[in-house]
Design an enzyme around this catalytic site. Sequence first.
Site, short mmCIF file in Angstrom:
data_model
loop_
_atom_site.label_atom_id
_atom_site.label_comp_id
_atom_site.label_asym_id
_atom_site.label_seq_id
_atom_site.Cartn_x
_atom_site.Cartn_y
_atom_site.Cartn_z
N GLU A 226 67.72 9.30 24.63
CA GLU A 226 68.52 8.10 24.37
C GLU A 226 68.50 7.29 25.65
O GLU A 226 69.10 7.66 26.65
CB GLU A 226 69.96 8.44 23.97
N CYS A 260 76.01 2.21 26.44
CA CYS A 260 74.61 2.01 26.04
C CYS A 260 74.50 1.12 24.82
O CYS A 260 73.60 0.28 24.73
CB CYS A 260 73.96 3.36 25.75
#
Length: 482
Positions: A226, A260
């Site tokens: 990720e 994020c």
Amino acid sequence: MTVQHSPERTTAPTPSDGEVHAAVARARDAALWWGALDFTDRKGWLLEFRSRIARTSASLIDTVREETGKPKDDALLEVMLAVEHLTWAAKNARRVLRERSVHPGLVSINHAASVRYQPMGVVGVIGPWNYPVYTPMGSLAYAMAAGNAVVFKPSELTPRTGTWLADAWASLAAPHQVLQTVTGDGRVGEALCRSGVDKLAFTGSTATAKKVMAVCAETLTPIVVEGGGKDALLVDATADLEAAATFAAFGAMGNAGQTCAGVERIYVVEEVADRFVDILTSRVRDLRVGDADDAQYGRMTLPKQVDIVRDQVEDALARGGRAVVGGLESVRAPYVDPIVLLDVPEDSSAVAEETFGPTVVVNRVRDLDEGIERANASKYGLGASVFTASKAAAERAADRLRVGVVTVNSVLGFAAVGALPFGGVGDSGFGRIHGADGLREFSRVKSVTKQRFAAPLGLVTMTRKRRDVAVARLLLTKVYGR
């Protein structure tokens, strides 16, 4: 805005490469025990782990707050989300990963066919500093529920949070160390990559992800990544502007913008742009920033992010953008006050590069379709949000946006839904955590066939009969050629 001094950075001992390898060796022994347990037994251990975290969460929340600088309420929310995912993984592993039969098809009708999902063994997890409990739990919980032992390296900025989690597991007095933590900087992460783990889960910047992948490639160690994000929020002409602006403020400024999948770009349809900007500025202008108990967000956890924010704001303003909230004067290390920029060129670093700070760019578009096109122009593809009153428009956006997760009329809506997989495309990474896909991500897939009776046609032999070949040819043309 209330501002206080940030707490001291915490430190933890850095293990040698040999110590990291020793931790993996211990995990290998633990995996033999843990992987041999049935799903019910593992579920029991994991739910007890969950209960332990919940019962002693006050100390975990304090630790997160001290290491990251985020408000206590934000740390509480993070722990709650992490516990939710631990619960989902524990309760759903059996349903998702139990052996399942598949139809063998016409040619192999004499076989029974099935798919099994087996533990990989030892999973290495390298976690981030921005959500040091919630984000790694998306790998820890699902890897453990799938039957793996885990060696976890938290960020060097949040070592005590990572150690807290391992200590919580150890307090259960399990006969083996199914979860261990090794602390330290990138050298420890590199050692973990080279330690012989069966899979590595990494969360962090795209640049670091590429370095981690290069090391893992030396031994063909599989990896799930990720990476960064530059998430867009789209505001249609039919949107509820009050709701859109309220959610946008949280998505952009929450956790000091260090998310994020946070909101970094907003594309709003021209005809409602002025009204939307007015509401958004009213939502963020007076946010309380600092370390006080009533602060709405805290300091920048990683000091160099302050410089990144400053550089991007300078570039945006130099390229013709304008600040309607804050500006360069908002950058006051270790804090950054809210910044809202308008009409910034799409090739500016403030639009093209990940910011990871409490700043957001608002640009106007002629319609929702142009907003989708601009959102998709990014090299990142983690998440996106769309606000519209039209179900058809929402479906069109959800289908066309090149991202791993789409939230309609909210932001970060996926975060608490254990059943939803999470991950990105492009520079935002690959593979998935959370949900059934997350459980399978940490499993080794094995296909099994069992012959039940002799094949009607003897084709898998060195002495095929002409009759069997003729029948096979007939099947090919008459059955599959229709």
